[in-house]
Motif scaffolding. Structure first.
Motif: not given
Length: 479
Positions: A337-342
């Motif tokens: 989630n965080v990787n795709q968000s960034k």
């Protein structure tokens, strides 16, 4: 006087700038939800299956609640503050029994047309109760007994929220420390309080001996800054560590392997704490008692962190903490989630890709893109400038709330306005921080932006109570 009231109606004395900032953020949020969820549902343009259609309905309901708040007599908020707080506690307890579990948290009540989260209402009730308690005539934030009352007021709902496994929402109550500081809490007392709050995370990164030394140093430094006795405190620390070293080597000489240096330092520290407590009692130094209390609370808390981590937190919560701290690396699962968000935010560049043109959002690479990760939509489609404009609106709204608080003639209104500002600031910092990888994922919505009826209505009521309290003050001054 009555003629002027009838002419102006419910908007007499209302801070129009605060309402303008609120409306701009809410409408922009609805626009982002439209873009983020346009591919998720089927049906016509205005079919109720679309998230943005539901959000428009909740937006209308929230505005009705806002008008109702403006119609109420401002004295009712003070009068019924404790009743609202008690009702909120009962709601939290009821949720433990009849609540619906969503994403591992039993923090929702199914009302048929929507899932309602009582904790959103409890934030309002707690802010009102805190404002009333701290505005009592004989209340003093520097008095330990009154400070304990405030602590119990905040810990009661926090404990129930943690039992619901909704730790992220419970941590929001920690934002009231900012309010306590504004009302006169010694700034050097805030440091060990923040240290106690951060021990849970720090305990995963440091060894027990390093944690103990850190606690001794921070508590001693805080007490020194309050009482301005540098030389005696340096002597105290030197004696403490020298005595612990001597004790360690003496025990090792007579009973090898029976004690570690951590045990020796802890023993000497506890003995010295008893002497400090006697000295503080004789000299009537309440500040030292507060520091000692925080130190012992920290020691007790450290012994429970492993139990809380292993037995209270769910596996996905433990994995989120480990991933955030870098103790676990799993970019395709827990950190997805965080990787795709960034990636989504970074791909927006300076000006963004345009409305409904965000590829990361449109093709579903970012989960929860219309709720907890709505800021990704802002970053990808509206770019750096769009994100800055949104954050500027938030800053202007929070500064407006602080200004509203400062012009209150009664402490109740001032404290409540600062409570609202603190809650909004905490939500914004955590939500934006987790989307760019600076904070662990906690499931905290972005105020007025994230999809959700209970969240939007609660934040609206929270804000408009402050506007109503301010309006009554300004109306009185105008007349």
């Amino acid at each position: 006087m009555m003629q002027n009231q009838n002419k102006s109606g419910i908007f007499e004395g209302v801070d129009r700038w605060a309402i303008l900032y609120y409306l701009m953020i809410v409408l922009f949020g609805c626009l982002c939800i439209t873009s983020a969820s346009s591919e998720d549902s089927t049906g016509g343009l205005f079919a109720f299956s679309h998230f943005y259609t539901k959000q428009i309905v909740w937006m209308g309901v929230a505005w009705v609640f806002a008008l109702l708040v403006l119609l109420l007599d401002s004295s009712l908020f003070h009068k019924w503050a404790y009743v609202a707080y008690g009702a909120g506690i009962l709601l939290l307890l009821a949720t433990l029994v009849i609540g619906t579990e969503i994403n591992g948290a039993k923090a929702w009540i199914n009302l048929g047309v929507m899932n309602w989260q009582p904790v959103e209402v409890v934030k309002i009730a707690t802010a009102l109760a805190l404002a009333r308690m701290m505005s009592e005539y004989n209340f003093s934030i520097s008095r330990p007994g009154d400070l304990v009352k405030v602590g119990l007021l905040l810990l009661c709902p926090l404990a129930i929220i943690v039992l619901q496994n909704d730790t992220g929402s419970g941590i929001v109550l920690g934002s009231f420390l900012f309010v306590l500081y504004r009302e006169g809490l010694n700034k050097w007392l805030c440091i060990p309080i923040l240290m106690v709050a951060g021990l849970f995370i720090i305990s995963f990164l440091l060894s027990p001996i390093a944690l103990l030394i850190l606690m001794i140093g921070v508590c001693t430094l805080s007490e020194t800054m309050m009482n301005r006795r540098w030389r005696s405190r340096v002597v105290f620390l030197s004696s403490l560590f020298l005595s612990s070293i001597l004790l360690y080597f003496c025990v090792q000489f007579f009973w090898p392997g029976s004690i570690s240096y951590y045990g020796a330092l802890l023993t000497v520290t506890l003995i010295s704490a008893v002497g400090i407590a006697i000295y503080a009692f004789r000299s009537n130094l309440q500040n030292i008692f507060l520091i000692l209390g925080l130190f012992f609370c920290s020691l007790l808390f450290l012994d429970t962190t492993n139990y809380v981590f292993e037995s209270v937190l769910k596996p996905h919560q433990r994995d989120r903490i480990n991933t955030f701290l870098g103790l676990m690396d799993d970019p395709h699962d827990l950190g997805y989630n965080v990787n795709q968000s960034k990636i989504a935010i970074g791909s927006g560049g300076l000006l963004g890709k345009g409305f409904m043109e965000g590829t990361q959002i449109k093709y579903g690479f970012v989960p929860e893109k219309h709720t907890d990760f709505i800021f990704c939509t802002v970053g990808e489609e509206w770019g750096f400038l769009g994100a800055i404009c949104l954050l500027t609106l938030y800053c202007l709204l929070i500064l407006r709330l602080m200004r509203m608080g400062e012009r209150q003639e009664e402490p109740f209104g001032r404290i409540y306005c600062y409570c609202v500002a603190a809650i909004l600031l905490f939500h914004i910092m955590v939500n934006v921080g987790m989307t760019i990888g600076l904070m662990p994922v906690m499931g905290i919505p972005l105020p007025f932006m994230s999809y959700g009826g209970s969240s939007l209505m609660a934040f609206t009521v929270l804000l408009f109570i402050a506007i109503r309290l301010d309006a009554s003050t300004r109306t009185f001054n105008f007349r």
